[in-house]
Scaffold this motif. Structure first.
Motif, PDB file in Angstrom:
ATOM      1  N   VAL A 102       0.837  -1.205   0.000  1.00 22.45           N
ATOM      2  CA  VAL A 102       0.000   0.000   0.000  1.00 22.45           C
ATOM      3  C   VAL A 102       0.867   1.249   0.000  1.00 22.45           C
ATOM      4  CG1 VAL A 102      -2.005  -1.066   1.086  1.00 22.45           C
ATOM      5  CG2 VAL A 102      -0.167  -0.157   2.521  1.00 22.45           C
ATOM      6  N   GLY A 103       2.090   1.144  -0.442  1.00 21.21           N
ATOM      7  CA  GLY A 103       3.048   2.242  -0.504  1.00 21.21           C
ATOM      8  C   GLY A 103       4.417   1.610  -0.679  1.00 21.21           C
ATOM      9  N   GLU A 104       5.408   2.450  -0.955  1.00 25.86           N
ATOM     10  CA  GLU A 104       6.748   1.910  -1.173  1.00 25.86           C
ATOM     11  C   GLU A 104       7.256   1.258   0.111  1.00 25.86           C
ATOM     12  OE1 GLU A 104       9.744   4.298  -3.474  1.00 25.86           O
ATOM     13  OE2 GLU A 104      10.764   4.187  -1.557  1.00 25.86           O
ATOM     14  N   ASP A 105       7.582  -0.017   0.025  1.00 21.06           N
ATOM     15  CA  ASP A 105       8.088  -0.771   1.178  1.00 21.06           C
ATOM     16  C   ASP A 105       7.087  -0.843   2.322  1.00 21.06           C
ATOM     17  OD1 ASP A 105      10.474  -1.449   0.012  1.00 21.06           O
ATOM     18  OD2 ASP A 105      11.568   0.263   0.826  1.00 21.06           O
ATOM     19  N   ILE A 106       5.820  -0.642   2.026  1.00 15.60           N
ATOM     20  CA  ILE A 106       4.796  -0.695   3.081  1.00 15.60           C
ATOM     21  C   ILE A 106       3.808  -1.799   2.734  1.00 15.60           C
ATOM     22  CG2 ILE A 106       2.944   0.547   4.263  1.00 15.60           C
ATOM     23  CD1 ILE A 106       4.469   3.149   3.465  1.00 15.60           C
ATOM     24  N   VAL A 107       3.724  -2.796   3.604  1.00 18.10           N
ATOM     25  CA  VAL A 107       2.824  -3.909   3.340  1.00 18.10           C
ATOM     26  C   VAL A 107       1.660  -3.847   4.331  1.00 18.10           C
ATOM     27  CG1 VAL A 107       3.987  -5.617   4.848  1.00 18.10           C
ATOM     28  CG2 VAL A 107       2.776  -6.395   2.834  1.00 18.10           C
ATOM     29  N   ALA A 108       0.456  -4.094   3.824  1.00 25.32           N
ATOM     30  CA  ALA A 108      -0.727  -4.147   4.684  1.00 25.32           C
ATOM     31  C   ALA A 108      -1.142  -5.605   4.815  1.00 25.32           C
ATOM     32  CB  ALA A 108      -1.862  -3.324   4.081  1.00 25.32           C
ATOM     33  N   LEU A 109      -1.371  -6.033   6.050  1.00 24.92           N
ATOM     34  CA  LEU A 109      -1.773  -7.412   6.310  1.00 24.92           C
ATOM     35  C   LEU A 109      -3.157  -7.422   6.935  1.00 24.92           C
ATOM     36  CD1 LEU A 109       1.491  -8.746   7.997  1.00 24.92           C
ATOM     37  CD2 LEU A 109       0.852  -8.910   5.580  1.00 24.92           C
ATOM     38  N   THR A 110      -4.001  -8.343   6.465  1.00 23.80           N
ATOM     39  CA  THR A 110      -5.294  -8.575   7.089  1.00 23.80           C
ATOM     40  C   THR A 110      -5.201  -9.881   7.864  1.00 23.80           C
ATOM     41  OG1 THR A 110      -6.432  -7.451   5.284  1.00 23.80           O
ATOM     42  CG2 THR A 110      -7.772  -8.882   6.673  1.00 23.80           C
ATOM     43  N   TRP A 141      -8.342  -7.913  11.851  1.00 30.56           N
ATOM     44  CA  TRP A 141      -7.472  -6.831  12.303  1.00 30.56           C
ATOM     45  C   TRP A 141      -6.533  -6.521  11.140  1.00 30.56           C
ATOM     46  CZ3 TRP A 141      -5.931  -8.516  17.986  1.00 30.56           C
ATOM     47  CH2 TRP A 141      -6.975  -8.129  18.858  1.00 30.56           C
ATOM     48  N   ARG A 142      -6.332  -5.251  10.876  1.00 27.09           N
ATOM     49  CA  ARG A 142      -5.470  -4.848   9.761  1.00 27.09           C
ATOM     50  C   ARG A 142      -4.307  -4.012  10.280  1.00 27.09           C
ATOM     51  NH1 ARG A 142     -10.702  -5.059   8.186  1.00 27.09           N
ATOM     52  NH2 ARG A 142     -11.137  -6.259   6.297  1.00 27.09           N
ATOM     53  N   ILE A 143      -3.120  -4.377   9.832  1.00 24.26           N
ATOM     54  CA  ILE A 143      -1.924  -3.629  10.228  1.00 24.26           C
ATOM     55  C   ILE A 143      -1.152  -3.228   8.977  1.00 24.26           C
ATOM     56  CG2 ILE A 143      -1.702  -4.726  12.497  1.00 24.26           C
ATOM     57  CD1 ILE A 143       0.488  -6.522  11.306  1.00 24.26           C
ATOM     58  N   GLY A 144      -0.283  -2.247   9.116  1.00 21.62           N
ATOM     59  CA  GLY A 144       0.592  -1.836   8.023  1.00 21.62           C
ATOM     60  C   GLY A 144       2.015  -1.797   8.541  1.00 21.62           C
ATOM     61  N   ILE A 184       4.206   5.934   7.571  1.00 14.17           N
ATOM     62  CA  ILE A 184       3.444   4.805   8.113  1.00 14.17           C
ATOM     63  C   ILE A 184       2.653   5.222   9.365  1.00 14.17           C
ATOM     64  CG2 ILE A 184       5.361   3.949   9.536  1.00 14.17           C
ATOM     65  CD1 ILE A 184       2.803   1.795   7.594  1.00 14.17           C
ATOM     66  N   GLY A 185       2.953   6.418   9.886  1.00 13.49           N
ATOM     67  CA  GLY A 185       2.207   6.943  11.038  1.00 13.49           C
ATOM     68  C   GLY A 185       0.741   7.187  10.737  1.00 13.49           C
ATOM     69  N   TYR A 220      -3.398  15.325  17.233  1.00 13.16           N
ATOM     70  CA  TYR A 220      -2.947  13.933  17.335  1.00 13.16           C
ATOM     71  C   TYR A 220      -1.956  13.678  16.209  1.00 13.16           C
ATOM     72  CZ  TYR A 220      -6.292  12.649  20.911  1.00 13.16           C
ATOM     73  OH  TYR A 220      -6.961  12.565  22.100  1.00 13.16           O
ATOM     74  N   ALA A 221      -0.797  13.139  16.585  1.00 14.35           N
ATOM     75  CA  ALA A 221       0.230  12.930  15.560  1.00 14.35           C
ATOM     76  C   ALA A 221       0.920  11.588  15.749  1.00 14.35           C
ATOM     77  CB  ALA A 221       1.265  14.054  15.614  1.00 14.35           C
ATOM     78  N   CYS A 222       1.330  11.021  14.629  1.00 16.34           N
ATOM     79  CA  CYS A 222       2.138   9.811  14.651  1.00 16.34           C
ATOM     80  C   CYS A 222       3.051   9.864  13.428  1.00 16.34           C
ATOM     81  CB  CYS A 222       1.252   8.565  14.613  1.00 16.34           C
ATOM     82  SG  CYS A 222       2.213   7.037  14.761  1.00 16.34           S
ATOM     83  N   GLY A 223       4.308   9.524  13.650  1.00 17.26           N
ATOM     84  CA  GLY A 223       5.253   9.572  12.548  1.00 17.26           C
ATOM     85  C   GLY A 223       6.674   9.528  13.075  1.00 17.26           C
ATOM     86  N   PRO A 224       7.624   9.964  12.268  1.00 15.79           N
ATOM     87  CA  PRO A 224       9.024   9.926  12.701  1.00 15.79           C
ATOM     88  C   PRO A 224       9.267  10.781  13.951  1.00 15.79           C
ATOM     89  CG  PRO A 224       8.830  10.416  10.350  1.00 15.79           C
ATOM     90  CD  PRO A 224       7.452  10.483  10.912  1.00 15.79           C
ATOM     91  N   GLY A 225      10.235  10.355  14.754  1.00 20.79           N
ATOM     92  CA  GLY A 225      10.535  11.036  16.005  1.00 20.79           C
ATOM     93  C   GLY A 225      10.775  12.535  15.863  1.00 20.79           C
TER      94      GLY A 225
END
Ligand code: FES
Length: 334
Positions: free
Chosen positions: A29-37, A84-87, A135-136, A207-212
């Motif tokens: 679902v993006g470069e080097d990003i895999v989504a798993l169900t 449950w879905r994760i990336g 990925i955040g 609300y934020a999520c991402g690189p440090g």
């Protein structure tokens, strides 16, 4: 059936079930990003979860023979308890986790997960600003949907180095476009975070999520403004300020009555585990919240990335995998 090899005895955590799950879908679902169900192997439903929740994914053993687990946020629809879905972003600096996910977690593989756990809860607000980096987006997406469902005004800034690094765009395209700002550094330069936050008032929550570094900047801006409330989730432990001392301290376990000396440079978790104390743990980096332990006496030196400023000030619990003590002795409810 392919089962992820060498799954060791898993640490149990109060109130959290461990599930055998099967990967029913796997896609990029993006470069080097895999989504798993993930679906339960027994066909039952997963427990309900809230936006911001993450699960522990068990990936076999680490080099010490301990369970290797990683924490991944749930990004699918909260109402769908069948999956449950994760990336997962493949991290070039991977210490084994994301690389193993990309190499071994193929469609049909059965593995174990634990959770869900939420240290990134949405608090009621008059409006929300969501800021996700790369990925955040995974914990942020269900929050955006919840704000939309509740009719609370929101805006999403989704940032990435380049367009290929924007994940889950298909999902994002279903959101009201007028509230979504996609920002790619290579096309638009660095985003003006000061401009975005300069007009925020006390009723607004970010609300934020991402690189440090992104989260560090926002954290500083929030403290300096003293107005808007900032919440974030980190993938990795926040950096310890240079020059921060690491003194030895003593730990007394109230239930067992045993004393343990924690030397400088060694975690309380490590000492307790090596002494045979039964403690819950997962990430060992202060990001997952599994090892949170009640403090009965003493003053913790909080070094985790889980507790809020209020929770730190209350000193009622600590993450024993990274946090230390300001007081010479600390009493834990273990
Ligand atoms: S084991 Fe994850 S926070 Fe301590």
């Amino acid at each position: 059936m392919t089962r992820l090899a060498e799954i060791p005895q898993l640490p149990a955590v109060d109130h959290e079930e461990i599930f055998d799950v099967r990967i029913s879908d796997r896609r990029f679902v993006g470069e080097d990003i895999v989504a798993l169900t993930l679906r339960r192997d027994d066909g039952e439903l997963f427990p309900a979860w809230e936006p911001g929740s993450h699960i522990d994914v068990f990936l076999g053993k680490d080099v010490n023979g301990d369970p290797l687990s990683r924490q991944y946020s749930l990004w699918g629809p909260v109402e769908d308890r069948t999956a449950w879905r994760i990336g997962v972003l493949k991290d070039p600096k991977s210490r084994g986790g994301s690389q193993r996910v990309h190499d071994q977690l193929l469609e049909g593989v059965v593995l174990q997960v634990r959770g869900a756990r939420n240290h990134f809860q949405m608090e009621p607000a008059e409006s929300y600003i969501f800021i996700a980096g790369g990925i955040g987006i995974t914990p942020i997406l269900p929050m955006v949907k919840q704000a939309e469902r509740q009719g609370v005004p929101w805006k999403l800034y989704y940032l990435a180095r380049n367009r290929e690094r924007l994940a889950l765009l298909e999902e994002i395209s279903k959101l009201p476009a007028q509230h979504v700002i996609l920002h790619c550094d290579d096309e638009q330069g660095m985003i003006d975070l000061a401009g975005i936050t300069s007009t925020l008032g006390t009723s607004e929550h970010v609300y934020a999520c991402g690189p440090g570094p992104l989260l560090d900047v926002l954290d500083t801006m929030s403290q300096e403004s003293g107005r808007w409330t900032f919440h974030c989730e980190r993938f990795a432990a926040a950096t310890v300020a240079p020059g921060r001392t690491e003194l030895p301290f003593e730990v007394l376990l109230a239930k067992s009555g045993t004393n343990h000396q924690i030397p400088a440079g060694v975690s309380c978790l490590k000492v307790l585990r090596e002494s045979g104390v039964n403690v819950d743990w997962s990430c060992s980096e202060g990001v997952c919240g599994t090892c949170e332990t009640e403090v009965l006496e003493g003053e913790p030196d909080h070094r985790d990335s889980v507790l809020t400023a209020e929770e730190r000030a209350a000193n009622e619990t600590m993450m024993i995998c990274v946090s230390r003590a300001h007081s010479p002795k600390i009493v834990l409810n273990l």
